[in-house]
Design an enzyme around this catalytic site. Sequence first.
Site, PDB file in Angstrom:
ATOM      1  CE  LYS A 183       1.512  32.943 -32.052  1.00  0.00           C
ATOM      2  NZ  LYS A 183       1.597  34.035 -31.149  1.00  0.00           N
TER       3      LYS A 183
HETATM    4  C1  LIG Z   1       2.201  35.444 -30.839  1.00  0.00           C
HETATM    5  C2  LIG Z   1       3.614  35.858 -30.671  1.00  0.00           C
HETATM    6  C3  LIG Z   1       4.067  36.512 -29.523  1.00  0.00           C
HETATM    7  C4  LIG Z   1       3.150  37.010 -28.460  1.00  0.00           C
HETATM    8  O1  LIG Z   1       2.333  36.030 -27.911  1.00  0.00           O
HETATM    9  P1  LIG Z   1       1.127  36.486 -26.965  1.00  0.00           P
HETATM   10  O2  LIG Z   1       0.794  35.240 -26.213  1.00  0.00           O
HETATM   11  O3  LIG Z   1       0.018  36.941 -27.872  1.00  0.00           O
HETATM   12  O4  LIG Z   1       1.617  37.576 -26.097  1.00  0.00           O
HETATM   13  C5  LIG Z   1       5.409  36.773 -29.388  1.00  0.00           C
HETATM   14  N1  LIG Z   1       6.286  36.439 -30.354  1.00  0.00           N
HETATM   15  C6  LIG Z   1       5.888  35.833 -31.490  1.00  0.00           C
HETATM   16  C7  LIG Z   1       6.916  35.475 -32.510  1.00  0.00           C
HETATM   17  C8  LIG Z   1       4.538  35.550 -31.699  1.00  0.00           C
HETATM   18  O5  LIG Z   1       4.135  34.983 -32.834  1.00  0.00           O
END
Ligand SMILES: *Cc1c(COP(=O)(O)O)cnc(C)c1O
Length: 382
Positions: A183
Amino acid sequence: MQVPFFRPEIGEDEINEVVDSLRNGWLTTGPKTQAFENDLANFLGGSVEAIAVNSATAGLHLALEAIGIGPGDEVIVPDFTFTATAEVVRYLGGEPVFVDVDPHTLNITPALAEAAVTPRTKAIVIVHFAGLPCDVPGFMRLAARRGLRIIEDSAHALPARVGGAMVGTHGTDAVVFSFYANKTITTGEGGMLVTRDPALAKRARTMRLHGFDRDAFSRFQTGSWRYDIVAPGYKYNMTDMAASLGLHQLRRAEAFRNRRAEIAHQYRTRLAGLPLSFQADADGDGMHSWHLFVARVGAQSPLTRDALFEALGDRGIRCSVHYLPLHSFTYWRERYNLSPRAFPVSEACGQTIISLPLYVGMTQAEIDYVVAALSELTTGRV
Ligand SMILES: *Cc1c(COP(=O)(O)O)cnc(C)c1O
């Protein structure tokens, strides 16, 4: 040349801070987690409370729990998203209701959501796809008019802006950021729930750690060993080792975003004229975080998306696909009897979209190599 899809940007400050946690012995939730919460709240501004958790999925679950989603409640979600957006509704026995997205922004819109509202609808989870913010003010007006709650799945949107304000500060019920490894900033695994609602914040803090009336760190600080359990809570707290990364990543979030925006700008301008189309950019008082750079492969391309993905891979260029629509997966399709015809935009994106390599450390030679490969492969000119 080998171009990965993503490479995290971890500096010596992050490494030293983790080592400091290992040496000082405070491994789980402690002073660094609290500092990271404060720093993130200050970074966003707008007098928000920030609650650190061990994933965005956990944060979304806590947000929906705190607004009282339960069996039979309908929660509107985009079909074009990661499965976590919808799965948390099922954790609570609620029923996700899937809607299509806008073909230019690839985001859910107030009009698309409103068409799916029923007397059982309790909330809408909006997703700022790739980091392009949804029409948050429009969703807030819809929520006020129809008596609904709004949760923002902002896994892609740190930092981003819409209507002149940072995503996270508009005053929707809750906003959840992800710090998963790929991210915009990372703690390895981690997330942050942000809210301006003190009651929601209190409930999320309680449920984040077993339903304790206050968390382990504040118990330690006050020196009292007594605690009460007020609910069957979860185990969603962030560790200080993760927060060590987050403290330094956050300081670089704006610079990271600017570098990604620069690469996205090169992609948009240098790939213009090819049979590829791009997601809309943010408007004048907005800002795209550029978590992802997605392109849709047009019918004029000699290669389909799947063939292009493979041909890029053969040249050492790793891409990804965000997203295969939720209606295409066995569980969601069978549980809700979903048909692709109900989601024409999401369905078409699922077949034509490709995410290009995009990361802060990308070199100019790597960008040039990706641009050259795409130019050749999508025009048939080698
Ligand atoms: C990555 C992601 C999540 C989940 O994030 P985590 O921290 O891995 O639980 C939720 N929604 C979207 C749109 C994502 O890209």
